[in-house]
Scaffold this active site. Structure first.
Site, PDB file in Angstrom:
ATOM      1  NE  ARG A   1      26.089  -2.084 -32.967  1.00 50.14           N
ATOM      2  CZ  ARG A   1      25.322  -1.109 -32.529  1.00 50.14           C
ATOM      3  NH1 ARG A   1      25.786   0.103 -32.389  1.00 50.14           N
ATOM      4  NH2 ARG A   1      24.067  -1.321 -32.205  1.00 50.14           N
TER       5      ARG A   1
ATOM      6  CG  ASP B   1      22.503   7.177 -24.178  1.00 46.78           C
ATOM      7  OD1 ASP B   1      22.276   6.152 -24.820  1.00 46.78           O
ATOM      8  OD2 ASP B   1      23.226   8.088 -24.622  1.00 46.78           O
TER       9      ASP B   1
ATOM     10  NE  ARG C   1      16.613   7.491 -26.538  1.00 41.79           N
ATOM     11  CZ  ARG C   1      17.384   7.234 -27.578  1.00 41.79           C
ATOM     12  NH1 ARG C   1      18.529   6.584 -27.422  1.00 41.79           N
ATOM     13  NH2 ARG C   1      17.031   7.608 -28.792  1.00 41.79           N
TER      14      ARG C   1
ATOM     15  CG  HIS D   1      25.744   7.308 -27.651  1.00 43.80           C
ATOM     16  ND1 HIS D   1      24.508   7.461 -27.066  1.00 43.80           N
ATOM     17  CD2 HIS D   1      25.503   7.257 -28.988  1.00 43.80           C
ATOM     18  CE1 HIS D   1      23.576   7.518 -28.005  1.00 43.80           C
ATOM     19  NE2 HIS D   1      24.147   7.379 -29.181  1.00 43.80           N
TER      20      HIS D   1
HETATM   21  P1  6V0 Z   1      20.890  11.374 -42.228  1.00 46.52           P
HETATM   22  O1  6V0 Z   1      19.458  11.781 -42.221  1.00 46.52           O
HETATM   23  O2  6V0 Z   1      21.368  10.362 -43.208  1.00 46.52           O
HETATM   24  O3  6V0 Z   1      21.751  12.713 -42.408  1.00 46.52           O
HETATM   25  C1  6V0 Z   1      23.126  12.732 -42.582  1.00 46.52           C
HETATM   26  C2  6V0 Z   1      23.453  13.955 -43.391  1.00 46.52           C
HETATM   27  O4  6V0 Z   1      24.878  14.065 -43.467  1.00 46.52           O
HETATM   28  C3  6V0 Z   1      22.923  13.895 -44.838  1.00 46.52           C
HETATM   29  O5  6V0 Z   1      22.153  15.064 -45.102  1.00 46.52           O
HETATM   30  C4  6V0 Z   1      24.186  13.838 -45.680  1.00 46.52           C
HETATM   31  O6  6V0 Z   1      24.055  14.494 -46.936  1.00 46.52           O
HETATM   32  C5  6V0 Z   1      25.181  14.531 -44.770  1.00 46.52           C
HETATM   33  N1  6V0 Z   1      26.575  14.220 -45.070  1.00 46.52           N
HETATM   34  C6  6V0 Z   1      27.126  13.023 -45.342  1.00 46.52           C
HETATM   35  N2  6V0 Z   1      28.442  13.160 -45.571  1.00 46.52           N
HETATM   36  C7  6V0 Z   1      28.727  14.473 -45.425  1.00 46.52           C
HETATM   37  C8  6V0 Z   1      29.919  15.242 -45.529  1.00 46.52           C
HETATM   38  N3  6V0 Z   1      31.082  14.686 -45.838  1.00 46.52           N
HETATM   39  N4  6V0 Z   1      29.845  16.572 -45.317  1.00 46.52           N
HETATM   40  C9  6V0 Z   1      28.668  17.165 -45.022  1.00 46.52           C
HETATM   41  N5  6V0 Z   1      27.502  16.484 -44.905  1.00 46.52           N
HETATM   42  C10 6V0 Z   1      27.536  15.161 -45.107  1.00 46.52           C
HETATM   43  O7  6V0 Z   1      21.340  10.851 -40.793  1.00 46.52           O
HETATM   44  P2  6V0 Z   1      20.747  11.315 -39.377  1.00 46.52           P
HETATM   45  O8  6V0 Z   1      20.576  12.773 -39.391  1.00 46.52           O
HETATM   46  O9  6V0 Z   1      19.625  10.434 -39.006  1.00 46.52           O
HETATM   47  O10 6V0 Z   1      21.962  10.929 -38.414  1.00 46.52           O
HETATM   48  C11 6V0 Z   1      23.158  11.678 -38.450  1.00 46.52           C
HETATM   49  C12 6V0 Z   1      24.174  11.110 -37.477  1.00 46.52           C
HETATM   50  O11 6V0 Z   1      23.735  11.305 -36.143  1.00 46.52           O
HETATM   51  C13 6V0 Z   1      24.382   9.588 -37.649  1.00 46.52           C
HETATM   52  O12 6V0 Z   1      25.762   9.312 -37.514  1.00 46.52           O
HETATM   53  C14 6V0 Z   1      23.602   9.016 -36.484  1.00 46.52           C
HETATM   54  O13 6V0 Z   1      24.077   7.751 -36.095  1.00 46.52           O
HETATM   55  C15 6V0 Z   1      23.870  10.082 -35.434  1.00 46.52           C
HETATM   56  N6  6V0 Z   1      22.981  10.081 -34.279  1.00 46.52           N
HETATM   57  C16 6V0 Z   1      23.553  10.307 -33.091  1.00 46.52           C
HETATM   58  C17 6V0 Z   1      22.818  10.300 -31.929  1.00 46.52           C
HETATM   59  C18 6V0 Z   1      23.514  10.519 -30.607  1.00 46.52           C
HETATM   60  O14 6V0 Z   1      22.914  10.390 -29.531  1.00 46.52           O
HETATM   61  N7  6V0 Z   1      24.789  10.847 -30.618  1.00 46.52           N
HETATM   62  C19 6V0 Z   1      21.420  10.091 -31.985  1.00 46.52           C
HETATM   63  C20 6V0 Z   1      20.822   9.914 -33.201  1.00 46.52           C
HETATM   64  C21 6V0 Z   1      21.569   9.880 -34.455  1.00 46.52           C
END
Ligand code: 6V0
Length: 312
Positions: A90, A150, A153, A177
């Site tokens: 992590r 959260d 949920r 979180h």
């Molecule tokens: P994903 O589907 O991998 O999407 C991430 C996106 O970010 C991709 O499209 C990448 O191309 C893009 N990306 C990466 N680096 C860059 C950059 N430098 N500039 C611009 N774009 C970039 O991930 P997902 O959408 O599932 O999750 C995104 C983030 O949200 C992660 O960090 C998760 O851990 C977080 N979440 C947070 C939650 C919360 O409650 N706060 C809940 C769910 C996910």
């Protein structure tokens, strides 16, 4: 009809960013929405896909763009980030996302002239803190999605157990979180009746520890079953954005840099706050039991431990 005149940018168009964009389009929340991603094709494809549904929800200007489009945004939502790779801890992931977020913040700030930055990427408390410092914006202008999901949920679990409308269930998860988050049972109520009183009057047996364990592991269960979590967080983002744009003064546990309330300082975590057009208008110091306050302070310390690691 659109034309409310609000502009939102979403940086990161993966599962979470695209779902949030879709949720906001269904709610016709803004008149202009720009999708930005390092993967330009992905942002373009998502914008095109959403455009093809607009005839059913109302006119909006949805397009893919670059950081110069952050100018004039009322909200800049950041959901960009890497996901954990096998063998990565992590902390490794936190360091990687801190570095990604530093670049993103610098790019945003080249064009920023107004609005609130809403941080969603994980670890959200760490990134909310860092973005506020790097951007140099006042603390109220940088908020995190924190424990809004959260708490949703939590309410959903309780509604299921008590068999009542989730909108009648009021309660918060606060703190990190993450693992050290805590429920505020003392402030949880069912349409005005305190939780403990409601279950005793209605003779309902409740395993509070199980509810909390289920809330904490909910994300993991979803990831195990479908690979990622995005609908719940997308609707959380939509709700936070709605409160910001419509100046609702909604009380919700967003993530914010706390300096003073509850005796906590120099760390970002979630506490109930008033959310309106100014961002985090005011942190509320709600009554906590001694045990709840102790758990909140412990949670703040846990976030600080990670902050100390990633700051160096
Ligand atoms: P994903 O589907 O991998 O999407 C991430 C996106 O970010 C991709 O499209 C990448 O191309 C893009 N990306 C990466 N680096 C860059 C950059 N430098 N500039 C611009 N774009 C970039 O991930 P997902 O959408 O599932 O999750 C995104 C983030 O949200 C992660 O960090 C998760 O851990 C977080 N979440 C947070 C939650 C919360 O409650 N706060 C809940 C769910 C996910």
């Amino acid at each position: 009809m659109a034309g409310k005149g609000f502009k939102v940018a979403i940086i990161g168009c993966g599962f979470v960013g695209a779902s949030a964009a879709f949720a906001m389009s269904i709610n016709n929340l803004v008149s202009e929405m720009v999708l930005i991603d390092v993967n330009k094709e992905k942002a373009y494809g998502e914008a095109l896909d959403i455009n093809h549904g607009l005839s059913f929800v109302g006119q909006m200007n949805v397009y893919s763009g670059d950081y110069s489009d952050c100018k004039d945004c009322d909200i800049i939502v950041v959901t960009a980030g890497a996901n954990r790779k096998p063998g990565e801890t992590r902390l490794d992931l936190a360091k990687k996302n801190v570095s990604i977020m530093k670049d993103i913040t610098a790019n945003i700030m080249k064009h920023y002239n107004k609005g609130v930055i809403l941080v969603v990427s994980n670890p959200v408390d760490i990134l909310t803190y860092m973005v506020q410092k790097w951007s140099g914006l006042p603390a109220n202008k940088v908020i995190g999605s924190g424990t809004v999901l959260d708490s949703s949920r939590f309410r959903n679990h309780i509604a299921g157990i008590l068999n009542v409308d989730v909108k009648n269930v009021h309660g918060y998860i606060i703190g990190e979180h993450g693992d050290s988050q805590l429920p505020v049972w003392s402030a949880t109520h069912i349409a005005g009746t305190k939780f403990d009183s409601y279950i005793s009057k209605n003779n309902i047996a409740v395993d509070k520890d199980k509810i909390i364990a289920d809330v904490k592991t909910a994300g993991g269960v979803i990831i195990k079953n479908k690979g990622a979590t995005y609908y719940g967080i997308a609707l959380s983002i939509n709700r936070i954005c709605e409160s910001l744009l419509k100046n609702y003064n909604t009380i919700m546990p967003i993530g914010t840099v706390v300096n003073g309330p509850y005796g906590i300082s120099d760390v970002a975590l979630s506490v109930p706050a008033v959310v309106n057009g100014n961002g985090c208008e005011k942190i509320l110091e709600i009554d906590l039991t001694d045990a709840e306050l102790k758990a909140l302070l412990y949670s703040a310390d846990q976030v600080k431990l990670v902050l100390d690691e990633v700051k160096n």
